[in-house]
Design a protein around this motif. Structure first.
Motif, PDB file in Angstrom:
ATOM      1  N   VAL A 128      64.832  87.599 154.942  1.00  0.00           N
ATOM      2  CA  VAL A 128      65.004  86.149 155.015  1.00  0.00           C
ATOM      3  C   VAL A 128      64.912  85.731 156.480  1.00  0.00           C
ATOM      4  O   VAL A 128      65.546  86.326 157.348  1.00  0.00           O
ATOM      5  CB  VAL A 128      66.379  85.737 154.441  1.00  0.00           C
ATOM      6  N   ASP A 129      64.122  84.707 156.752  1.00  0.00           N
ATOM      7  CA  ASP A 129      63.984  84.184 158.107  1.00  0.00           C
ATOM      8  C   ASP A 129      65.087  83.148 158.340  1.00  0.00           C
ATOM      9  O   ASP A 129      65.095  82.103 157.669  1.00  0.00           O
ATOM     10  CB  ASP A 129      62.599  83.538 158.264  1.00  0.00           C
ATOM     11  N   PRO A 130      66.004  83.393 159.267  1.00  0.00           N
ATOM     12  CA  PRO A 130      67.079  82.429 159.518  1.00  0.00           C
ATOM     13  C   PRO A 130      66.555  81.029 159.849  1.00  0.00           C
ATOM     14  O   PRO A 130      67.182  80.036 159.489  1.00  0.00           O
ATOM     15  CB  PRO A 130      67.832  83.034 160.709  1.00  0.00           C
ATOM     16  N   HIS A 131      65.404  80.949 160.502  1.00  0.00           N
ATOM     17  CA  HIS A 131      64.817  79.638 160.825  1.00  0.00           C
ATOM     18  C   HIS A 131      64.493  78.859 159.549  1.00  0.00           C
ATOM     19  O   HIS A 131      64.692  77.638 159.487  1.00  0.00           O
ATOM     20  CB  HIS A 131      63.571  79.823 161.691  1.00  0.00           C
ATOM     21  N   GLU A 132      64.019  79.558 158.511  1.00  0.00           N
ATOM     22  CA  GLU A 132      63.706  78.904 157.237  1.00  0.00           C
ATOM     23  C   GLU A 132      64.976  78.381 156.560  1.00  0.00           C
ATOM     24  O   GLU A 132      64.968  77.320 155.942  1.00  0.00           O
ATOM     25  CB  GLU A 132      62.953  79.849 156.300  1.00  0.00           C
ATOM     26  N   VAL A 133      66.061  79.142 156.690  1.00  0.00           N
ATOM     27  CA  VAL A 133      67.344  78.686 156.137  1.00  0.00           C
ATOM     28  C   VAL A 133      67.806  77.452 156.902  1.00  0.00           C
ATOM     29  O   VAL A 133      68.219  76.455 156.300  1.00  0.00           O
ATOM     30  CB  VAL A 133      68.402  79.815 156.187  1.00  0.00           C
ATOM     31  N   ASP A 134      67.709  77.498 158.213  1.00  0.00           N
ATOM     32  CA  ASP A 134      68.098  76.361 159.048  1.00  0.00           C
ATOM     33  C   ASP A 134      67.298  75.112 158.667  1.00  0.00           C
ATOM     34  O   ASP A 134      67.847  74.023 158.543  1.00  0.00           O
ATOM     35  CB  ASP A 134      67.886  76.715 160.520  1.00  0.00           C
ATOM     36  N   LYS A 135      65.990  75.269 158.445  1.00  0.00           N
ATOM     37  CA  LYS A 135      65.136  74.136 158.068  1.00  0.00           C
ATOM     38  C   LYS A 135      65.494  73.577 156.688  1.00  0.00           C
ATOM     39  O   LYS A 135      65.277  72.391 156.428  1.00  0.00           O
ATOM     40  CB  LYS A 135      63.660  74.562 158.055  1.00  0.00           C
ATOM     41  N   ALA A 136      66.031  74.413 155.816  1.00  0.00           N
ATOM     42  CA  ALA A 136      66.348  73.982 154.452  1.00  0.00           C
ATOM     43  C   ALA A 136      67.655  73.208 154.354  1.00  0.00           C
ATOM     44  O   ALA A 136      67.925  72.561 153.339  1.00  0.00           O
ATOM     45  CB  ALA A 136      66.396  75.198 153.524  1.00  0.00           C
ATOM     46  N   ILE A 137      68.473  73.253 155.384  1.00  0.00           N
ATOM     47  CA  ILE A 137      69.782  72.588 155.346  1.00  0.00           C
ATOM     48  C   ILE A 137      69.608  71.073 155.265  1.00  0.00           C
ATOM     49  O   ILE A 137      68.802  70.472 155.978  1.00  0.00           O
ATOM     50  CB  ILE A 137      70.636  72.988 156.567  1.00  0.00           C
ATOM     51  N   ARG A 138      70.392  70.483 154.366  1.00  0.00           N
ATOM     52  CA  ARG A 138      70.415  69.032 154.178  1.00  0.00           C
ATOM     53  C   ARG A 138      71.851  68.534 154.359  1.00  0.00           C
ATOM     54  O   ARG A 138      72.784  69.325 154.426  1.00  0.00           O
ATOM     55  CB  ARG A 138      69.931  68.666 152.767  1.00  0.00           C
ATOM     56  N   LYS A 139      72.003  67.216 154.406  1.00  0.00           N
ATOM     57  CA  LYS A 139      73.338  66.635 154.542  1.00  0.00           C
ATOM     58  C   LYS A 139      74.247  67.006 153.376  1.00  0.00           C
ATOM     59  O   LYS A 139      75.460  67.109 153.531  1.00  0.00           O
ATOM     60  CB  LYS A 139      73.256  65.117 154.658  1.00  0.00           C
ATOM     61  N   ASP A 140      73.652  67.226 152.186  1.00  0.00           N
ATOM     62  CA  ASP A 140      74.463  67.532 151.008  1.00  0.00           C
ATOM     63  C   ASP A 140      74.534  69.034 150.690  1.00  0.00           C
ATOM     64  O   ASP A 140      74.973  69.416 149.614  1.00  0.00           O
ATOM     65  CB  ASP A 140      73.955  66.759 149.789  1.00  0.00           C
ATOM     66  N   THR A 141      74.140  69.882 151.651  1.00  0.00           N
ATOM     67  CA  THR A 141      74.205  71.325 151.415  1.00  0.00           C
ATOM     68  C   THR A 141      75.671  71.757 151.365  1.00  0.00           C
ATOM     69  O   THR A 141      76.432  71.501 152.300  1.00  0.00           O
ATOM     70  CB  THR A 141      73.444  72.112 152.505  1.00  0.00           C
ATOM     71  N   VAL A 142      76.046  72.386 150.252  1.00  0.00           N
ATOM     72  CA  VAL A 142      77.437  72.795 150.052  1.00  0.00           C
ATOM     73  C   VAL A 142      77.634  74.306 150.166  1.00  0.00           C
ATOM     74  O   VAL A 142      78.764  74.782 150.255  1.00  0.00           O
ATOM     75  CB  VAL A 142      77.971  72.327 148.676  1.00  0.00           C
ATOM     76  N   LEU A 143      76.534  75.076 150.169  1.00  0.00           N
ATOM     77  CA  LEU A 143      76.639  76.532 150.171  1.00  0.00           C
ATOM     78  C   LEU A 143      75.331  77.174 150.610  1.00  0.00           C
ATOM     79  O   LEU A 143      74.253  76.707 150.250  1.00  0.00           O
ATOM     80  CB  LEU A 143      76.984  77.030 148.758  1.00  0.00           C
ATOM     81  N   ILE A 144      75.468  78.253 151.387  1.00  0.00           N
ATOM     82  CA  ILE A 144      74.357  79.160 151.663  1.00  0.00           C
ATOM     83  C   ILE A 144      74.784  80.515 151.122  1.00  0.00           C
ATOM     84  O   ILE A 144      75.878  80.985 151.417  1.00  0.00           O
ATOM     85  CB  ILE A 144      74.042  79.255 153.172  1.00  0.00           C
ATOM     86  N   SER A 145      73.924  81.126 150.310  1.00  0.00           N
ATOM     87  CA  SER A 145      74.251  82.414 149.691  1.00  0.00           C
ATOM     88  C   SER A 145      73.074  83.372 149.856  1.00  0.00           C
ATOM     89  O   SER A 145      72.005  83.156 149.279  1.00  0.00           O
ATOM     90  CB  SER A 145      74.561  82.226 148.201  1.00  0.00           C
ATOM     91  N   VAL A 146      73.278  84.410 150.673  1.00  0.00           N
ATOM     92  CA  VAL A 146      72.250  85.431 150.882  1.00  0.00           C
ATOM     93  C   VAL A 146      72.925  86.801 150.867  1.00  0.00           C
ATOM     94  O   VAL A 146      73.952  87.006 151.511  1.00  0.00           O
ATOM     95  CB  VAL A 146      71.501  85.222 152.225  1.00  0.00           C
ATOM     96  N   MET A 147      72.334  87.720 150.119  1.00  0.00           N
ATOM     97  CA  MET A 147      72.894  89.069 149.999  1.00  0.00           C
ATOM     98  C   MET A 147      72.799  89.835 151.320  1.00  0.00           C
ATOM     99  O   MET A 147      71.989  89.512 152.180  1.00  0.00           O
ATOM    100  CB  MET A 147      72.181  89.848 148.891  1.00  0.00           C
ATOM    101  N   PHE A 148      73.624  90.851 151.451  1.00  0.00           N
ATOM    102  CA  PHE A 148      73.619  91.695 152.647  1.00  0.00           C
ATOM    103  C   PHE A 148      72.455  92.676 152.592  1.00  0.00           C
ATOM    104  O   PHE A 148      71.650  92.761 153.505  1.00  0.00           O
ATOM    105  CB  PHE A 148      74.951  92.451 152.756  1.00  0.00           C
ATOM    106  N   ALA A 149      72.392  93.443 151.502  1.00  0.00           N
ATOM    107  CA  ALA A 149      71.339  94.448 151.325  1.00  0.00           C
ATOM    108  C   ALA A 149      70.738  94.268 149.939  1.00  0.00           C
ATOM    109  O   ALA A 149      71.461  94.170 148.953  1.00  0.00           O
ATOM    110  CB  ALA A 149      71.916  95.851 151.471  1.00  0.00           C
ATOM    111  N   ASN A 150      69.413  94.229 149.872  1.00  0.00           N
ATOM    112  CA  ASN A 150      68.764  94.025 148.590  1.00  0.00           C
ATOM    113  C   ASN A 150      68.969  95.230 147.687  1.00  0.00           C
ATOM    114  O   ASN A 150      68.787  96.369 148.105  1.00  0.00           O
ATOM    115  CB  ASN A 150      67.275  93.747 148.787  1.00  0.00           C
ATOM    116  N   ASN A 151      69.334  94.969 146.439  1.00  0.00           N
ATOM    117  CA  ASN A 151      69.647  96.031 145.487  1.00  0.00           C
ATOM    118  C   ASN A 151      68.416  96.798 145.023  1.00  0.00           C
ATOM    119  O   ASN A 151      68.550  97.877 144.466  1.00  0.00           O
ATOM    120  CB  ASN A 151      70.397  95.455 144.273  1.00  0.00           C
TER     121      ASN A 151
END
Length: 193
Positions: A128-151
């Protein structure tokens, strides 16, 4: 034919040391930890001692530790609990496109209830690119959920950076670390979880 089991992330034989530590509670001291009788008090003591050991292991306070029956229940409890935190049936959730079904299906169910979700893709390395997560954030974002290690792939996600971004915006960061505990050092404060 000799059988070989290679999916020790999904389940694994019980370590004999764990079995020996648990034996008294499976055979004799099996009381309900919520009961006031001697069996219950003994079970409660063992439960709280376990809570302290595990909390020390991941760097949180024992009262922050919640035991569930497994990873799926824990993911559901965390994602739904955070989404419903303010009592509203709306808000935006950010997760990755490669999360465990326990997170993906919960987000899909929440979308049917009025929430919206962004499923951030991963790069060619499965990260996951942290920049992409940052770009996806909106005023109504209530949660970010990303796993530590892919199963499935074992790819370790940039959890500390993702957690830092979430903290910067004041958004709760849920991290399914089931596949990493015991294999990677997990310190929730250091990782901003």
């Amino acid at each position: 034919m000799k059988r070989v089991y290679l999916d020790h992330n999904a389940t694994t034989p019980l370590d004999p040391r764990v079995f020996e530590a648990m034996r008294p509670y499976m055979t004799g001291a099996f009381g309900n930890a919520s009961s006031p009788h001697s069996y219950g008090r003994l079970a409660k003591h063992a439960l709280e001692e376990s809570r302290e050991i595990i909390a020390r292991g991941i760097g949180c306070r024992p009262e922050e530790m919640v035991f569930t029956s497994g990873g799926t229940e824990a993911d559901n409890l965390a994602v739904r609990g955070i989404a419903y935190h303010k009592g509203e049936r709306k808000g935006h959730i950010i997760t990755s496109s490669i999360e465990h079904h326990a997170v993906l299906k919960t987000c899909a169910a929440l979308e049917k209830e009025g929430f919206s979700a962004t499923y951030v893709p991963v790069d060619s390395q499965g990260s996951v690119d942290p920049h992409e997560v940052d770009k996806a954030i909106r005023k109504d974002t209530v949660l970010i959920s990303v796993m530590f290690a892919n199963n499935e792939t074992g790819v370790i996600q940039p959890v500390a950076e993702l957690g830092r971004i979430a903290r910067e915006y004041g958004i709760p960061f849920h991290c399914d670390a089931v596949q990493a505990v015991g294999k990677q050092e997990i310190r929730v404060e250091d990782l901003n979880i």
